[in-house]
Design a protein around this motif. Structure first.
Motif, PDB file in Angstrom:
ATOM      1  N   ASN A   1       0.874  -1.168   0.258  1.00  0.00           N
ATOM      2  CA  ASN A   1       0.034  -0.053  -0.104  1.00  0.00           C
ATOM      3  C   ASN A   1       0.749   1.300   0.019  1.00  0.00           C
ATOM      4  OD1 ASN A   1      -2.580  -1.141   0.138  1.00  0.00           O
ATOM      5  ND2 ASN A   1      -2.036  -1.854   2.069  1.00  0.00           N
ATOM      6  N   CYS A   2       2.261   1.117  -0.280  1.00  0.00           N
ATOM      7  CA  CYS A   2       2.868   2.226  -0.403  1.00  0.00           C
ATOM      8  C   CYS A   2       3.829   2.321  -1.640  1.00  0.00           C
ATOM      9  CB  CYS A   2       3.891   2.304   0.744  1.00  0.00           C
ATOM     10  SG  CYS A   2       3.006   2.507   2.461  1.00  0.00           S
ATOM     11  N   ARG A   3       4.254   3.352  -2.191  1.00  0.00           N
ATOM     12  CA  ARG A   3       4.916   3.119  -3.340  1.00  0.00           C
ATOM     13  C   ARG A   3       6.419   4.147  -2.967  1.00  0.00           C
ATOM     14  NH1 ARG A   3       2.442  -0.112  -4.059  1.00  0.00           N
ATOM     15  NH2 ARG A   3       0.856  -0.445  -5.848  1.00  0.00           N
ATOM     16  N   PHE A   4       7.382   3.325  -3.250  1.00  0.00           N
ATOM     17  CA  PHE A   4       8.883   3.927  -2.914  1.00  0.00           C
ATOM     18  C   PHE A   4       9.699   3.245  -3.578  1.00  0.00           C
ATOM     19  CE2 PHE A   4       7.620   0.579   0.017  1.00  0.00           C
ATOM     20  CZ  PHE A   4       8.725   0.051  -0.038  1.00  0.00           C
ATOM     21  N   PRO A   5      11.119   4.000  -4.027  1.00  0.00           N
ATOM     22  CA  PRO A   5      12.013   3.289  -5.001  1.00  0.00           C
ATOM     23  C   PRO A   5      12.153   1.719  -4.538  1.00  0.00           C
ATOM     24  CG  PRO A   5      12.825   5.552  -4.279  1.00  0.00           C
ATOM     25  CD  PRO A   5      11.379   5.239  -3.358  1.00  0.00           C
ATOM     26  N   GLY A   6      12.468   0.990  -5.517  1.00  0.00           N
ATOM     27  CA  GLY A   6      12.739  -0.469  -5.010  1.00  0.00           C
ATOM     28  C   GLY A   6      11.458  -1.360  -4.628  1.00  0.00           C
ATOM     29  N   GLN A   7      10.362  -0.667  -4.483  1.00  0.00           N
ATOM     30  CA  GLN A   7       9.117  -1.336  -3.847  1.00  0.00           C
ATOM     31  C   GLN A   7       8.699  -2.656  -4.636  1.00  0.00           C
ATOM     32  OE1 GLN A   7       5.798  -0.641  -5.809  1.00  0.00           O
ATOM     33  NE2 GLN A   7       5.060  -2.540  -4.588  1.00  0.00           N
ATOM     34  N   ARG A   8       9.096  -2.619  -5.879  1.00  0.00           N
ATOM     35  CA  ARG A   8       8.506  -3.752  -6.921  1.00  0.00           C
ATOM     36  C   ARG A   8       9.536  -5.027  -6.474  1.00  0.00           C
ATOM     37  NH1 ARG A   8       4.840  -3.240 -10.796  1.00  0.00           N
ATOM     38  NH2 ARG A   8       4.752  -5.520 -10.943  1.00  0.00           N
ATOM     39  N   ILE A   9      10.830  -4.455  -6.372  1.00  0.00           N
ATOM     40  CA  ILE A   9      11.808  -5.683  -6.193  1.00  0.00           C
ATOM     41  C   ILE A   9      11.757  -6.183  -4.762  1.00  0.00           C
ATOM     42  CG2 ILE A   9      14.394  -5.824  -5.877  1.00  0.00           C
ATOM     43  CD1 ILE A   9      14.705  -3.649  -7.920  1.00  0.00           C
ATOM     44  N   PHE A  10      11.375  -5.482  -3.893  1.00  0.00           N
ATOM     45  CA  PHE A  10      11.115  -6.000  -2.440  1.00  0.00           C
ATOM     46  C   PHE A  10      10.040  -6.946  -2.317  1.00  0.00           C
ATOM     47  CE2 PHE A  10      13.475  -2.233  -1.027  1.00  0.00           C
ATOM     48  CZ  PHE A  10      14.492  -2.634  -0.477  1.00  0.00           C
ATOM     49  N   GLU A  11       9.107  -6.774  -3.175  1.00  0.00           N
ATOM     50  CA  GLU A  11       7.893  -7.775  -3.259  1.00  0.00           C
ATOM     51  C   GLU A  11       8.210  -9.188  -3.386  1.00  0.00           C
ATOM     52  OE1 GLU A  11       5.178  -6.579  -6.170  1.00  0.00           O
ATOM     53  OE2 GLU A  11       4.402  -4.917  -5.432  1.00  0.00           O
ATOM     54  N   PHE A  12       9.210  -9.578  -4.255  1.00  0.00           N
ATOM     55  CA  PHE A  12       9.690 -10.697  -4.396  1.00  0.00           C
ATOM     56  C   PHE A  12      10.787 -10.926  -3.345  1.00  0.00           C
ATOM     57  CE2 PHE A  12       7.722 -10.100  -8.414  1.00  0.00           C
ATOM     58  CZ  PHE A  12       7.029 -11.218  -8.667  1.00  0.00           C
ATOM     59  N   ALA A  13      11.965  -9.882  -3.155  1.00  0.00           N
ATOM     60  CA  ALA A  13      13.159 -10.208  -2.418  1.00  0.00           C
ATOM     61  C   ALA A  13      12.700 -10.578  -1.029  1.00  0.00           C
ATOM     62  CB  ALA A  13      14.027  -9.005  -2.456  1.00  0.00           C
ATOM     63  N   LEU A  14      11.700 -10.112  -0.326  1.00  0.00           N
ATOM     64  CA  LEU A  14      11.248 -10.026   1.084  1.00  0.00           C
ATOM     65  C   LEU A  14      10.900 -11.525   1.322  1.00  0.00           C
ATOM     66  CD1 LEU A  14       9.454  -6.754   1.540  1.00  0.00           C
ATOM     67  CD2 LEU A  14      11.229  -7.748   3.089  1.00  0.00           C
ATOM     68  N   ALA A  15      10.289 -12.234   0.140  1.00  0.00           N
ATOM     69  CA  ALA A  15       9.985 -13.715   0.432  1.00  0.00           C
ATOM     70  C   ALA A  15      11.123 -14.835   0.285  1.00  0.00           C
ATOM     71  CB  ALA A  15       9.106 -14.210  -0.486  1.00  0.00           C
ATOM     72  N   MET A  16      12.384 -14.242  -0.131  1.00  0.00           N
ATOM     73  CA  MET A  16      13.545 -14.891  -0.539  1.00  0.00           C
ATOM     74  C   MET A  16      14.101 -15.600   0.729  1.00  0.00           C
ATOM     75  SD  MET A  16      15.380 -12.840  -3.565  1.00  0.00           S
ATOM     76  CE  MET A  16      16.406 -14.190  -4.132  1.00  0.00           C
ATOM     77  N   PRO A  17      14.270 -15.157   1.926  1.00  0.00           N
ATOM     78  CA  PRO A  17      14.839 -15.596   3.207  1.00  0.00           C
ATOM     79  C   PRO A  17      14.153 -17.095   3.436  1.00  0.00           C
ATOM     80  CG  PRO A  17      14.778 -13.523   3.559  1.00  0.00           C
ATOM     81  CD  PRO A  17      13.897 -13.821   2.237  1.00  0.00           C
ATOM     82  N   LEU A  18      13.081 -17.211   2.910  1.00  0.00           N
ATOM     83  CA  LEU A  18      12.087 -18.647   3.312  1.00  0.00           C
ATOM     84  C   LEU A  18      12.810 -19.851   2.771  1.00  0.00           C
ATOM     85  CD1 LEU A  18       9.449 -19.627   4.516  1.00  0.00           C
ATOM     86  CD2 LEU A  18       8.437 -19.285   2.241  1.00  0.00           C
ATOM     87  N   ALA A  19      13.881 -19.453   1.559  1.00  0.00           N
ATOM     88  CA  ALA A  19      14.608 -20.578   0.920  1.00  0.00           C
ATOM     89  C   ALA A  19      15.638 -21.096   2.122  1.00  0.00           C
ATOM     90  CB  ALA A  19      15.137 -20.212  -0.251  1.00  0.00           C
ATOM     91  N   PHE A  20      16.016 -20.260   2.928  1.00  0.00           N
ATOM     92  CA  PHE A  20      17.068 -20.629   3.875  1.00  0.00           C
ATOM     93  C   PHE A  20      16.620 -21.548   5.019  1.00  0.00           C
ATOM     94  CE2 PHE A  20      19.997 -17.689   2.020  1.00  0.00           C
ATOM     95  CZ  PHE A  20      21.336 -18.132   2.634  1.00  0.00           C
ATOM     96  N   PRO A  21      16.973 -22.720   5.171  1.00  0.00           N
ATOM     97  CA  PRO A  21      16.858 -23.417   6.534  1.00  0.00           C
ATOM     98  C   PRO A  21      17.499 -22.637   7.564  1.00  0.00           C
ATOM     99  CG  PRO A  21      17.581 -25.156   4.784  1.00  0.00           C
ATOM    100  CD  PRO A  21      17.816 -23.632   4.173  1.00  0.00           C
ATOM    101  N   ALA A  22      16.884 -22.494   8.815  1.00  0.00           N
ATOM    102  CA  ALA A  22      17.130 -21.657   9.775  1.00  0.00           C
ATOM    103  C   ALA A  22      18.594 -22.195  10.360  1.00  0.00           C
ATOM    104  CB  ALA A  22      16.408 -21.699  11.144  1.00  0.00           C
ATOM    105  N   TYR A  23      19.118 -23.314  10.057  1.00  0.00           N
ATOM    106  CA  TYR A  23      20.395 -24.054  10.467  1.00  0.00           C
ATOM    107  C   TYR A  23      21.354 -23.706   9.809  1.00  0.00           C
ATOM    108  CZ  TYR A  23      19.195 -27.927   7.516  1.00  0.00           C
ATOM    109  OH  TYR A  23      18.685 -28.515   6.406  1.00  0.00           O
ATOM    110  N   VAL A  24      21.010 -23.406   8.396  1.00  0.00           N
ATOM    111  CA  VAL A  24      22.090 -22.788   7.365  1.00  0.00           C
ATOM    112  C   VAL A  24      22.419 -21.450   7.669  1.00  0.00           C
ATOM    113  CG1 VAL A  24      22.191 -22.280   5.001  1.00  0.00           C
ATOM    114  CG2 VAL A  24      21.246 -24.454   5.724  1.00  0.00           C
ATOM    115  N   LEU A  25      21.309 -20.704   7.990  1.00  0.00           N
ATOM    116  CA  LEU A  25      21.657 -19.196   8.281  1.00  0.00           C
ATOM    117  C   LEU A  25      22.692 -19.246   9.739  1.00  0.00           C
ATOM    118  CD1 LEU A  25      20.528 -16.583   7.201  1.00  0.00           C
ATOM    119  CD2 LEU A  25      19.045 -16.370   9.031  1.00  0.00           C
ATOM    120  N   ALA A  26      22.443 -20.224  10.537  1.00  0.00           N
ATOM    121  CA  ALA A  26      23.310 -20.207  11.794  1.00  0.00           C
ATOM    122  C   ALA A  26      24.463 -20.529  11.241  1.00  0.00           C
ATOM    123  CB  ALA A  26      22.536 -21.181  12.588  1.00  0.00           C
TER     124      ALA A  26
END
Length: 551
Positions: A70-95
């Motif tokens: 509901n907001c528009r700012f630079p990079g907003q369309r990129i963040f729509e996809f990028a914000l879901a990408m950490p889901l690909a990481f298992p938590a133990y790999v991040l650790a």
């Protein structure tokens, strides 16, 4: 067909029954010993993790979802996809990645000591191997559950109530807090609940950071102490917590099934941000992407390059082959079971069919370690009985037929991830009109014939989605695999955990990268599906429509 559907449902219920029966049948003195020794610590640590992860995922997931929707700012369309990408990481790999980066010998602390000429005891630095570190890792990996569900809810909201609040003098923040947030509350709570289920089920992260929780206690009691009674009693405690969370999620999902959305073509007018507001929005959205994906991905790449290991050696190709074999077989069996259960519920939508579906889907609330214990206890007992009977009657030892087999491990995956497959298949069946079934039956088609010629072709997209989700979930699954895998049959997840346990973090980066790369595929597909679904209602002129939250 109905018998097969009920068989899958009963199979999913078996670990729960086994844990309950074994726990109450074990030595009663263990209950008092647990309460006097390790149980308070397990409860306190698990409770702290749950609280911190709930706060972190709720704040990050809801805030970022509102900003990109509901907001528009630079990079907003990129963040729509990028914000879901950490889901690909298992938590133990991040650790593993952040331990290598932030631990005492890591590059960050080494640079601090060099730049400021400090000794090892001349400064204070946050300890990554702690409960707070584990909570942070879990938060940055699991917040996409809340983000995806909250974003879907915000996209489906009508602008009428929000605009009315603004016309009555509410600020954008006030209108969000009093109108949009309450409307999205069921989806947000459901996302937080899913994140908490993963939190209490996590083993790799808390074990690597030496945080004592129920998950680590079950593994230690089973393997280090050889005490199956204690393991099942701990599993029963954890199962109670998991079922409580499942009930909460089910209640919230029931509340979110349908709610008025006003005009479907009455879309929310995005607020244009500029200046300091735009900078703050970019910073808030960039933080979880940087911490949850970009920095660990770069660290893993650097670690993998310097590890001297290659994925193309026979040993690593074996790990990849084992992982793909298990994930592929488990995905096919799980989706087959989900298709049979959902199809039978469609043909006979009575209490029996609903009960079968409920029983089959309860596994998503059960941690992998609990499922492993619940399956090993009855099947090990059966193996021992069969071996003793064969020795006595025929003088021949049958050995262990089920315990430590690939087949039993696949059963554990089926129990754990059946709900994910059921969600995708149910969504597909809901889009097939019942009139097609009636027309096919009037032309003489049997139930099996309808499934083959009508439903499976129309469900091809949903079945593929279910296969992909289960495949990736099995690739990342660690506790059940670690406990139940056959001897000398290791997967990428097990290899990464073993190397990290030996403090060989650079070598652990190689299998971890492969797991992350495979996990990116469904995340990207899921984001595209949400974007396409969001665009669809805007073309519909229907009034008074209702919206169903997707599973």
């Amino acid at each position: 067909m109905r018998l097969a559907a009920w068989s899958f449902a009963a199979l999913c219920l078996l670990p729960i029954v086994a844990v309950v029966v074994t726990a109450f049948g074990a030595d009663g003195g263990r209950w008092a010993a647990l309460i006097d020794t390790v149980l308070p610590g397990y409860v306190w640590n698990t409770l702290q993790l749950v609280v911190w992860v709930a706060l972190g995922t709720g704040l990050l997931g809801t805030g970022t979802a509102w900003l990109v929707t509901n907001c528009r700012f630079p990079g907003q369309r990129i963040f729509e996809f990028a914000l879901a990408m950490p889901l690909a990481f298992p938590a133990y790999v991040l650790a593993y990645a952040y331990t290598n980066l932030l631990d005492h010998p890591g590059p960050v602390q080494s640079a601090l000591r060099t730049v400021f000429n400090l000794g090892p005891r001349d400064y204070w630095f946050p300890e990554i191997r702690s409960l707070g570190g584990a909570a942070a890792m879990l938060t940055f990996v699991l917040y996409p559950y809340v983000y995806l569900l909250a974003r879907t809810a915000f996209l489906q909201q009508s602008a009428s109530a929000y605009q009315a609040a603004r016309m009555l003098g509410r600020s954008p923040w006030g209108a969000f807090r009093s109108v949009s947030l309450p409307m999205a509350r069921p989806a947000i709570v459901a996302g937080v609940t899913l994140a908490l289920m993963e939190t209490i089920a996590d083993f790799g992260t808390v074990a690597h950071f030496n945080v004592q929780t129920f998950a680590t206690g079950i593994y230690r009691a089973w393997f280090a102490m050889g005490d199956r009674g204690m393991a099942t009693q701990l599993a029963l405690w954890l199962l109670a917590v998991a079922v409580l969370l499942a009930v909460i999620e089910r209640m919230e999902r029931g509340a979110a099934q349908r709610f008025p959305a006003g005009r479907k073509n009455d879309g929310m007018m995005p607020q244009q941000l500029s200046g300091i507001q735009a900078f703050a929005a970019i910073a808030f959205c960039a933080l979880p992407v940087l911490v949850g994906f970009i920095i660990p991905a770069v660290m893993l790449l650097v670690m993998a390059v310097g590890s001297g290991q290659s994925l193309f050696t026979a040993r690593y190709l074996g790990f990849v082959g084992n992982s793909i074999t298990l994930a592929g077989l488990a995905a096919m069996v799980t989706v087959l079971g989900a298709l049979l259960i959902s199809y039978c519920a469609r043909l006979s939508p009575g209490i029996a069919a609903r009960s079968a579906k409920l029983l089959a889907g309860i596994g998503y609330a059960i941690p992998g370690g609990v499922i492993a214990v619940g399956l090993l206890v009855p099947f090990a007992g059966f193996d021992n009985w069969l071996d003793a009977f064969s020795r006595e009657q025929f003088g021949y030892s049958t050995g262990l037929l089920f315990t430590g087999s690939i087949g039993l491990l696949i059963v554990a995956y089926v129990v754990r991830f059946m709900a994910a497959a059921l969600g995708a298949v149910d969504a597909g069946l809901a889009n097939i009109k019942p009139s097609l079934d009636e027309a096919a039956r009037s032309l003489g088609r049997t139930e099996v014939g309808m499934l083959k010629t009508i439903h499976i072709p129309l469900l091809s997209g949903s079945l593929l989605t279910a296969l992909l989700i289960v495949f990736v979930d099995v690739m990342k699954e660690l506790p059940a695999t670690l406990i139940m895998r056959p001897f000398n049959f290791d997967t990428l997840a097990v290899q990464a955990y073993r190397l990290a346990s030996d403090e060989r973090l650079e070598q652990a980066a190689v299998p971890s990268l492969v797991i992350v790369a495979i996990g990116l595929v469904p995340v990207i597909l899921l984001c595209r599906a949400i974007a396409n679904d969001a665009a669809r209602p805007a073309r519909s002129p229907a009034l008074g429509a209702t919206v169903t939250r997707p599973r």
